[in-house]
Design a protein around this motif. Structure first.
Motif, PDB file in Angstrom:
ATOM      1  N   VAL A 227       0.822  -1.215   0.000  1.00 29.67           N
ATOM      2  CA  VAL A 227       0.000   0.000   0.000  1.00 29.67           C
ATOM      3  C   VAL A 227       0.851   1.258   0.000  1.00 29.67           C
ATOM      4  O   VAL A 227       0.605   2.196  -0.777  1.00 29.67           O
ATOM      5  N   GLN A 359      -1.261   2.184  -8.227  1.00 27.05           N
ATOM      6  CA  GLN A 359      -2.275   2.850  -7.418  1.00 27.05           C
ATOM      7  C   GLN A 359      -3.501   1.959  -7.235  1.00 27.05           C
ATOM      8  O   GLN A 359      -4.085   1.898  -6.147  1.00 27.05           O
ATOM      9  N   LEU A 360      -3.881   1.252  -8.303  1.00 23.57           N
ATOM     10  CA  LEU A 360      -5.027   0.343  -8.225  1.00 23.57           C
ATOM     11  C   LEU A 360      -4.760  -0.760  -7.200  1.00 23.57           C
ATOM     12  O   LEU A 360      -5.617  -1.086  -6.371  1.00 23.57           O
ATOM     13  N   ASN A 363      -4.936   0.526  -3.601  1.00 24.55           N
ATOM     14  CA  ASN A 363      -6.303   0.727  -3.130  1.00 24.55           C
ATOM     15  C   ASN A 363      -6.996  -0.597  -2.809  1.00 24.55           C
ATOM     16  O   ASN A 363      -7.655  -0.739  -1.777  1.00 24.55           O
ATOM     17  N   GLY A 366      -5.421  -2.236   0.253  1.00 21.62           N
ATOM     18  CA  GLY A 366      -5.833  -1.517   1.455  1.00 21.62           C
ATOM     19  C   GLY A 366      -7.222  -1.934   1.913  1.00 21.62           C
ATOM     20  O   GLY A 366      -7.464  -2.143   3.109  1.00 21.62           O
ATOM     21  N   GLN A 367      -8.164  -2.063   0.969  1.00 20.57           N
ATOM     22  CA  GLN A 367      -9.517  -2.501   1.315  1.00 20.57           C
ATOM     23  C   GLN A 367      -9.521  -3.928   1.855  1.00 20.57           C
ATOM     24  O   GLN A 367     -10.259  -4.245   2.801  1.00 20.57           O
TER      25      GLN A 367
END
Length: 421
Positions: A227, A359-360, A363, A366-367
């Motif tokens: 992340v 970046q994808l 994200n 992280g979720q």
């Protein structure tokens, strides 16, 4: 990978014994009200080893390769083994035997220099080990790990293999319980200890705490690298912060128990993992007889290992299943399957992808980690329940079960240091 797994199994046989023996030695040689203090020394040394090992291991991996993390341990462990075998004095605990007329006579099993030592043949010693119980439990744990790691991840939950491992897990644990209760001559889980309130609830609390802590240890590096985009050495450096805080809790709990002679309030109101660790290690043997100390500690170490295994496996399953669903919904195209597989299996190499994909991935990861952290928080909340049922005892009036020997006590610290390496 197969070689690493096999080597870790071999290392586990020794490391698990060292972890147990360091705690048993403290129980034997240290007065009850001071055990928390010595447990804090052992736990602090262990966490400091982890704290220093994380950034050092990351630096070695980035600079020389991960294999040298193992190679550098060879000579230090040989040296530690040499001192164990040739320089630490052996001892035996004073026990009681019940005579035919009902009286108790003391049996002082002295060290190897005294002729009163009771010698047991090797096969008699091996006969006291519950190999079959350990095998049944290992099968159940392995089947559980396969189920949660593969189910919904690389295989569907309806896959025959997942169904088979689910059934194996359930049957193994049922068989293990029946075998320990009715058939085992020297059960892995002592029937006397399992009837003790503090042994049971301390072990259960330790199980859930270790489930959460093991999950944190395995997922925090993923957060830093996947992340935040940190390198391996940077991730190890930041991971060290958590390990450096644990000795503070260990020190506070150890000294509180030393001066107050009680542990329950420190378990409930302590400073995170460090204070809970020390307090529960004291609680598990707080009201058991000297002959059951090793059995009580072995039960707690068993629950500790299972907690670490289950926590890591469940957290990894949550992350991988969520990663799979989220990545498949966001990445399309002819090479999508190959790209998704690369992301899920090579988190350290994500920085080689395009900035948009990086970046994808950050994200999505992280979720996924957020859901894993919810599981860890739930484990900590569940751990509170058995803690509330612990029986607090006054440790000031009890005595150690074996004569004091400072060199043996030092061995407890050395044991955990080598285990943490």
């Amino acid at each position: 990978m197969n070689q690493i797994i096999f080597s870790r199994v071999i290392a586990g046989f020794g490391g698990g014994g060292l972890q147990l023996m360091s705690n048993v030695v403290i129980q034997d040689l240290v007065a009850p009200q001071k055990r928390g203090q010595y447990q804090s020394y052992v736990s602090s040394v262990q966490t400091l080893g982890i704290a220093l090992g994380s950034p050092l291991g990351g630096f070695i991996t980035d600079t020389f390769g991960w294999r040298y993390c193992f190679k550098l341990n060879i000579l230090p462990l040989i040296g530690i083994g040499y001192f164990y075998v040739f320089h630490f004095t052996n001892y035996n605990v004073v026990t009681e035997k019940k005579t035919d007329d009902g009286d108790h006579e003391v049996n002082n099993r002295k060290n190897n220099n005294n002729a009163t030592v009771e010698h047991l043949l090797l096969w008699e010693k091996l006969g006291s080990i519950d190999f079959l119980g350990a095998f049944i439990l290992a099968v159940g744990n392995l089947a559980f790990a396969i189920t949660v790691l593969l189910g919904g991840n690389t295989r569907e939950w309806t896959d025959p293999l997942i169904t088979a491992t689910m059934v194996t897990t359930i049957l193994s644990f049922i068989l293990f319980g029946l075998y320990q209760t009715y058939w085992a001559r020297s059960p892995l889980i002592s029937r006397t200890c399992i009837a003790n309130r503090n042994v049971v609830f301390s072990s259960l609390a330790y199980f859930f705490i270790c489930m959460s802590n093991g999950s944190v240890d395995s997922t925090v590096p993923q957060f830093f690298m996947g992340v935040l985009g940190f390198s391996t050495s940077q991730s190890g450096l930041w991971t060290m912060m958590n390990a450096l805080a644990v000795p503070i809790g260990c020190y506070c709990a150890g000294n509180y128990i030393r001066y107050q002679g009680r542990f329950l309030s420190m378990v409930i109101l302590g400073f995170g993992f460090g204070s809970s660790l020390v307090s529960l290690l004291v609680a598990v043997t707080s009201d058991v007889s000297s002959k059951d100390v090793a059995s009580a500690m072995s039960i707690m170490m068993l629950f500790r290992s299972m907690g670490l295994l289950y926590g890591t496996a469940i957290a990894s399953s949550i992350i991988q299943c969520n990663l799979k669903v989220l990545l498949e919904s966001r990445i399309n195209g002819p090479s999508a399957e190959q790209l998704i597989r690369f992301i899920r299996t090579s988190i350290r190499e994500v920085h080689t992808l395009s900035p948009r994909l990086q970046q994808l991935v950050a994200n999505v990861l992280g979720q996924s980690l957020q859901k894993a952290y919810l599981f860890m928080a739930l484990s900590c909340m569940v751990a509170i329940l058995p803690i509330l049922y612990l029986r607090d005892t006054n440790l000031k009036n009890e005595q150690p079960t074996a004569p004091n020997n400072k060199r043996i006590t030092v061995a407890a610290v050395v044991a955990v240091t080598s285990d943490s390496s």
